[in-house]
Design a protein around this motif. Structure first.
Motif, PDB file in Angstrom:
ATOM      1  N   SER A 133      11.601  21.094   2.460  1.00 32.17           N
ATOM      2  CA  SER A 133      12.967  20.598   2.333  1.00 32.17           C
ATOM      3  C   SER A 133      13.278  19.562   3.402  1.00 32.17           C
ATOM      4  O   SER A 133      13.953  18.551   3.138  1.00 32.17           O
ATOM      5  CB  SER A 133      13.955  21.774   2.438  1.00 32.17           C
ATOM      6  N   GLU A 134      12.781  19.805   4.601  1.00 33.94           N
ATOM      7  CA  GLU A 134      12.980  18.824   5.679  1.00 33.94           C
ATOM      8  C   GLU A 134      12.305  17.505   5.336  1.00 33.94           C
ATOM      9  O   GLU A 134      12.862  16.414   5.590  1.00 33.94           O
ATOM     10  CB  GLU A 134      12.419  19.400   6.974  1.00 33.94           C
ATOM     11  N   MET A 135      11.117  17.574   4.742  1.00 29.59           N
ATOM     12  CA  MET A 135      10.407  16.342   4.358  1.00 29.59           C
ATOM     13  C   MET A 135      11.115  15.628   3.215  1.00 29.59           C
ATOM     14  O   MET A 135      11.110  14.393   3.150  1.00 29.59           O
ATOM     15  CB  MET A 135       8.976  16.696   3.969  1.00 29.59           C
ATOM     16  N   VAL A 136      11.743  16.383   2.300  1.00 26.36           N
ATOM     17  CA  VAL A 136      12.517  15.770   1.219  1.00 26.36           C
ATOM     18  C   VAL A 136      13.681  14.973   1.795  1.00 26.36           C
ATOM     19  O   VAL A 136      13.960  13.833   1.378  1.00 26.36           O
ATOM     20  CB  VAL A 136      13.026  16.850   0.244  1.00 26.36           C
ATOM     21  N   GLN A 137      14.369  15.552   2.775  1.00 25.22           N
ATOM     22  CA  GLN A 137      15.489  14.857   3.389  1.00 25.22           C
ATOM     23  C   GLN A 137      15.028  13.620   4.158  1.00 25.22           C
ATOM     24  O   GLN A 137      15.694  12.579   4.159  1.00 25.22           O
ATOM     25  CB  GLN A 137      16.237  15.814   4.308  1.00 25.22           C
ATOM     26  N   GLN A 138      13.868  13.726   4.821  1.00 21.70           N
ATOM     27  CA  GLN A 138      13.346  12.572   5.550  1.00 21.70           C
ATOM     28  C   GLN A 138      12.944  11.443   4.607  1.00 21.70           C
ATOM     29  O   GLN A 138      13.086  10.251   4.944  1.00 21.70           O
ATOM     30  CB  GLN A 138      12.140  12.999   6.395  1.00 21.70           C
ATOM     31  N   GLY A 185      13.417   7.147   4.358  1.00 16.21           N
ATOM     32  CA  GLY A 185      12.187   6.401   4.564  1.00 16.21           C
ATOM     33  C   GLY A 185      11.477   6.740   5.847  1.00 16.21           C
ATOM     34  O   GLY A 185      10.640   5.945   6.310  1.00 16.21           O
ATOM     35  N   ALA A 186      11.797   7.859   6.440  1.00 12.51           N
ATOM     36  CA  ALA A 186      11.189   8.233   7.725  1.00 12.51           C
ATOM     37  C   ALA A 186      10.497   9.585   7.620  1.00 12.51           C
ATOM     38  O   ALA A 186      10.599  10.424   8.513  1.00 12.51           O
ATOM     39  CB  ALA A 186      12.245   8.272   8.819  1.00 12.51           C
ATOM     40  N   MET A 187       9.800   9.832   6.534  1.00 11.36           N
ATOM     41  CA  MET A 187       9.149  11.125   6.336  1.00 11.36           C
ATOM     42  C   MET A 187       7.884  11.237   7.186  1.00 11.36           C
ATOM     43  O   MET A 187       7.062  10.325   7.227  1.00 11.36           O
ATOM     44  CB  MET A 187       8.782  11.298   4.857  1.00 11.36           C
TER      45      MET A 187
END
Length: 613
Positions: free
Chosen positions: A406-411, A415-417
């Motif tokens: 979920s954190e990676m989805v938000q990142q 554009g900062a994943m």
């Protein structure tokens, strides 16, 4: 007389020994002292938590006692003429170190005459007058003594027992004799309630009696004719108590006091939420794999590979004009195989379906039924991370979703994943996190949505998740899953009203606040609203009536008890089953009748009192 005192000292020594529930050999007898929590062979006679001494025969030379056998009355006559005897050392036949394994087939029953002699010795030993006042006699009283009989006498006596009862400075002995007869064909051998009352009045010379009825119906139990699954099946019984019984097998009146006894086996295949149990079981295997480095893979019913299902989900997101809509489908719409579809239909009848599944929850639902190896998990997550890194999809997740994915989805939306290598334990950790989050939200939505509890009472199970490890979160979820199954079964099969389900849920939440899952625990719900149509035309599992009268300072009780199972283990029978407790004590007789279709077994327990000097 010396032999009598030797036997009593053996019992006293065994009762004081720490090695409980072990047998010792004494004069071809197998003697043991049960632990406090053990169940007596006639558990309806003694309290469930009471200790007792048990005597059985060894495989050979069972009845070789010194002297001729005599009954308890003759032995009590010898007591009057005996002199004081110094206790002395334990007899040579007592072997303190010769405890042997607890194997029922290794032990036999005793002839009735020998059983009477042992009980008479037990009674004599409780008489302080026979012990030398200059020495310390064994502590009094001892736990109750029970002797298993061989049923070869005319009355078919199966058990005999003696229970010491202390009254001020004296000891009174309560003597029990249990006889078993059968099989009997038909109900014509059963006495009517009027006959039982007349016999009780004649036996105890009373004019007034009162009757109390008890019955138990199985509302949800093992399938008929299948006793092999009895121990592993859920059981929900309803018990009724009422006064002024009119006749045998009377259906409980509307004013009867009722209590539900609920024991649900986690993972019962008949549960309407069995799919939820399997989902949690898969999550448990993932978390276990993280700890041990090995995972038990099970092939599901899904015909497509996990990578294909995930790729389909990603393509659906790409085709959506509004990335925040269009893919939070109901779980029943996602299921494709007939077997899984049947489970979801059954579950949807018990609980409402969630329509707010976010991307991580959708991904978990796709993967849990299709992944079959570590590589397949890597392939699925690679597809997702590549789509996120390339900003091909911009899915949404719940605000309180704390998983790494979920954190990676938000990142990815900014554009900062930060890309996480899918090596080592990382794939399993990501899968476990999204599974925990999804199942947590499932249970939270159900319990709050159905108004079965409050968020405050769920705080222990859902609060401070970030500070708990994966294993502890799983343990708490497992307890909630058991509560979930109990509530779903009661609602689906028994139509228990909401107010009763609320009380039951609160009771279970309190029980599991500091305990692991206990499949053997029986939850009780007093004064439930049970639909009479569930039991009024059914055959009761247990039915009995107590006929009680006052006799001086004690009560006299006669009981007729009806059960489906054989009364004693060593009763000659081809029927399988276990004894159900029913006896409340008293000075009367107790009759148990056991039936299987037209076969009846009658167990009669008579009680008498002897006052010792």
């Amino acid at each position: 007389m010396l032999e009598c005192l030797e036997f009593y000292k053996v019992l006293s020594k065994l009762a004081e020994d720490d090695q409980e529930d072990q047998r010792a050999i004494y004069k071809n007898l197998a003697v043991k002292c049960s632990p406090a929590a053990s169940i007596h062979p006639l558990g309806f006679v003694l309290p469930k938590d009471g200790r007792f001494l048990l005597v059985e025969g060894c495989p050979t030379n069972v009845s070789q006692f010194k002297g001729d056998s005599q009954n308890a009355e003759d032995s009590r006559e010898d007591e009057d003429s005996c002199e004081h005897v110094e206790p002395g050392p334990l007899p040579e036949d007592w072997t303190d170190a010769s405890f042997i394994a607890n194997e029922k087939e290794s032990f036999t029953s005793l002839p009735v005459q020998d059983a009477r002699r042992l009980l008479s010795w037990f009674c004599i030993g409780h008489n302080n007058h026979i012990w030398d006042s200059s020495s310390n006699p064994p502590s009094l009283p001892l736990p109750p003594l029970w002797v298993r009989c061989d049923m070869k006498d005319k009355e078919s006596i199966c058990w005999m027992g003696a229970c010491p009862m202390v009254h001020s400075s004296s000891i009174e002995m309560q003597l029990y004799t249990a006889t078993c007869k059968g099989p009997l064909v038909g109900t014509s051998a059963l006495p009517s309630l009027d006959e039982v009352i007349l016999k009780h009045k004649a036996r105890h010379r009373v004019n007034k009696v009162r009757t109390t009825g008890y019955t138990r119906y199985v509302l949800f139990g093992p399938p008929q004719g299948n006793t092999s699954l009895f121990e592993r099946c859920s059981n929900i019984n309803v018990e009724f108590w009422w006064s002024d019984v009119n006749h045998l097998f009377q259906v409980p009146p509307t004013d009867a006091t009722a209590t539900l006894r609920i024991r649900v086996e986690p993972g019962d295949v008949r549960s309407p939420v069995h799919a939820a149990y399997k989902e949690l079981n898969f999550l448990a295997r993932v978390i276990c794999g993280l700890q041990t480095g090995e995972m038990d893979w099970c092939l599901g019913d899904e015909t497509q590979t996990a990578a294909t299902l995930v790729e389909t989900l990603i393509n659906e997101l790409k085709s959506c004009q509004n990335p925040l809509q269009g893919y939070a489908k109901k779980e029943s719409e996602i299921v494709e195989t007939p077997a899984m579809e049947a489970e979801v239909v059954m579950q949807s009848n018990a609980i409402p379906e969630r329509e707010d599944l976010d991307f991580c929850e959708q991904l978990w639902f796709k993967m849990k039924s299709a992944v079959f190896s570590y590589t397949s998990i890597q392939d699925c997550l690679n597809l997702v991370l590549q789509a996120l890194a390339n900003q091909e999809i911009q899915p949404w997740t719940h605000r309180d979703n704390s998983s790494l994915l979920s954190e990676m989805v938000q990142q990815s939306c900014t554009g900062a994943m930060k890309y996480v290598p899918l090596v080592g334990k990382a794939p399993l950790e990501m899968l476990a996190q999204i599974g925990l989050d999804k199942i947590h939200r499932d249970y939270l939505t159900y319990f709050l949505g159905q108004e079965l509890t409050t968020l405050k009472h769920l705080e222990y199970f859902f609060g401070m998740r970030s500070s708990l490890g994966l294993q502890e979160q799983l343990c708490r979820l497992t307890r909630l899953e058991h509560i979930f199954e109990v509530v779903a079964i009661c609602r689906t099969f028994l139509s228990i009203p909401h107010e009763n389900l609320f009380l039951l849920t609160m009771q279970m939440l309190q029980f599991y606040h500091d305990r692991p899952v206990d499949p053997s625990h029986v939850f009780s719900l007093s004064k439930p609203s049970v639909d009479k149509s569930l039991y009024e035309n059914e055959q009761p599992a247990v039915w009995h009536v107590d006929v009680t009268s006052e006799q001086m300072s004690r009560e006299a009780v006669s009981t007729i008890y009806v059960s489906r199972h054989p009364p004693v283990e060593h009763c000659t029978s081809t029927m399988d089953g276990t004894m159900q407790p029913f006896f409340n004590g008293g000075d009367g007789g107790t009759t148990l009748i056991d039936y299987e279709e037209n076969c009846l077994y009658a167990l009669t327990i008579t009680v008498s009192h002897v006052k010792l000097g």
